[in-house]
Design a protein around this motif. Structure first.
Motif, short mmCIF file in Angstrom:
data_model
loop_
_atom_site.label_atom_id
_atom_site.label_comp_id
_atom_site.label_asym_id
_atom_site.label_seq_id
_atom_site.Cartn_x
_atom_site.Cartn_y
_atom_site.Cartn_z
N LEU A 49 0.83 -1.20 0.00
CA LEU A 49 0.00 0.00 0.00
C LEU A 49 0.87 1.26 0.00
N GLU A 50 1.91 1.25 0.82
CA GLU A 50 2.82 2.39 0.87
C GLU A 50 3.49 2.63 -0.48
N LEU A 51 3.91 1.57 -1.14
CA LEU A 51 4.54 1.70 -2.45
C LEU A 51 3.57 2.23 -3.48
N SER A 52 2.33 1.79 -3.44
CA SER A 52 1.34 2.29 -4.40
C SER A 52 1.08 3.78 -4.19
N ILE A 53 1.04 4.22 -2.93
CA ILE A 53 0.84 5.64 -2.64
C ILE A 53 2.03 6.45 -3.15
N LEU A 54 3.23 5.95 -2.95
CA LEU A 54 4.43 6.63 -3.45
C LEU A 54 4.40 6.74 -4.97
N ARG A 55 4.01 5.66 -5.65
CA ARG A 55 3.92 5.69 -7.11
C ARG A 55 2.91 6.73 -7.58
N GLU A 56 1.75 6.77 -6.94
CA GLU A 56 0.72 7.73 -7.32
C GLU A 56 1.18 9.17 -7.07
N THR A 57 1.90 9.38 -5.98
CA THR A 57 2.41 10.72 -5.66
C THR A 57 3.41 11.17 -6.72
N GLU A 58 4.32 10.27 -7.09
CA GLU A 58 5.31 10.60 -8.12
C GLU A 58 4.64 10.89 -9.46
N ALA A 59 3.65 10.10 -9.82
CA ALA A 59 2.93 10.33 -11.07
C ALA A 59 2.23 11.69 -11.04
#
Length: 94
Positions: A49-59
């Protein structure tokens, strides 16, 4: 486009826990192993979940940068290049 939330690890740990429960039924180690695998499964889910949030933030950052650049380019093309200062008139009497 890639999936934002990849739950492969937590899913595999859950399947491993279920398989171990069936194989080790009645064993002394069954409860301990089940407990440890359950903790690892929850940890993996949190990390995913943390990784998915980081990916969305970067995008989101990339999209904001592109939008800002496009808006700046568009505005630069709309304004005259002589350096004219545009002063807004909001109906005030001079």
């Amino acid at each position: 486009m890639r999936r934002a939330l990849d739950q492969t690890l937590s899913t595999e740990l859950g399947q491993l826990r279920d398989g171990a429960k069936n194989v080790l039924a009645g064993s002394v180690f069954a409860g301990v192993l089940d407990h440890k695998l359950r903790i690892l499964e929850k940890l993996a889910a949190s990390m995913e979940l943390e990784l998915s949030i980081l990916r969305e933030t970067e995008a989101g950052r990339e999209y904001r940068t592109r939008i800002e650049q496009t808006a700046t380019d568009t505005l630069a093309n709309m304004l005259p290049s002589e350096g004219t200062v545009i002063r807004p008139d909001f109906g005030r009497k001079s």
